[in-house]
Design a protein around this motif. Sequence first.
Motif, PDB file in Angstrom:
ATOM      1  N   LEU A 103      68.062   2.196  20.118  1.00  0.00           N
ATOM      2  CA  LEU A 103      69.187   2.751  19.355  1.00  0.00           C
ATOM      3  C   LEU A 103      70.510   2.516  20.070  1.00  0.00           C
ATOM      4  N   ALA A 104      70.519   2.655  21.385  1.00  0.00           N
ATOM      5  CA  ALA A 104      71.738   2.400  22.159  1.00  0.00           C
ATOM      6  C   ALA A 104      72.132   0.934  22.047  1.00  0.00           C
ATOM      7  N   ALA A 105      71.165   0.028  22.098  1.00  0.00           N
ATOM      8  CA  ALA A 105      71.454  -1.398  21.959  1.00  0.00           C
ATOM      9  C   ALA A 105      71.987  -1.690  20.567  1.00  0.00           C
ATOM     10  N   GLU A 106      71.421  -1.064  19.569  1.00  0.00           N
ATOM     11  CA  GLU A 106      71.871  -1.242  18.190  1.00  0.00           C
ATOM     12  C   GLU A 106      73.310  -0.732  18.026  1.00  0.00           C
ATOM     13  N   GLU A 107      73.591   0.400  18.649  1.00  0.00           N
ATOM     14  CA  GLU A 107      74.942   0.970  18.581  1.00  0.00           C
ATOM     15  C   GLU A 107      75.941   0.039  19.247  1.00  0.00           C
ATOM     16  N   THR A 109      75.713  -3.157  19.461  1.00  0.00           N
ATOM     17  CA  THR A 109      75.877  -4.285  18.558  1.00  0.00           C
ATOM     18  C   THR A 109      76.878  -3.965  17.456  1.00  0.00           C
ATOM     19  N   TRP A 110      76.829  -2.778  16.918  1.00  0.00           N
ATOM     20  CA  TRP A 110      77.739  -2.372  15.841  1.00  0.00           C
ATOM     21  C   TRP A 110      79.170  -2.191  16.339  1.00  0.00           C
ATOM     22  N   GLN A 111      79.316  -1.815  17.601  1.00  0.00           N
ATOM     23  CA  GLN A 111      80.649  -1.575  18.145  1.00  0.00           C
ATOM     24  C   GLN A 111      81.363  -2.862  18.549  1.00  0.00           C
ATOM     25  N   THR A 112      80.653  -3.945  18.698  1.00  0.00           N
ATOM     26  CA  THR A 112      81.293  -5.199  19.115  1.00  0.00           C
ATOM     27  C   THR A 112      81.632  -6.098  17.957  1.00  0.00           C
TER      28      THR A 112
END
Length: 112
Positions: A103-107, A109-112
């Motif tokens: 989930l942290a990795a996914e987050e 990805t969305w922030q970049t």
Amino acid sequence: MGMNELRAVFAALSDETRFDIVERLMKVGELPAGDLVTDAAISGPAISRHLKVLREAGLVGQRAEGTKRFYSVRPEALKTISDWTIDHRAFWEAGLDRIEAALAAEEDTWQT
């Protein structure tokens, strides 16, 4: 203790009366069968059958003193339950840690 024995332990504890007997013995220590009958809302023969199941599952030990039978919880049986629970807790915690990382990795990805 193998899986079959562990299943027998859990099966024995799944009955409310047997669970209550083990709880009582854990709290107050060794007791004669007569005391367990006095405190239960069931007959002496029924308590004897429950104690037999608990003995066969390895949860309680029995010792004789004259005509009395005394029962106590076998600490090694409870340790086996504890060890099994701890092993499975580690399994779930590792899985939850992986989900958290994903989930942290996914987050990120969305922030970049």
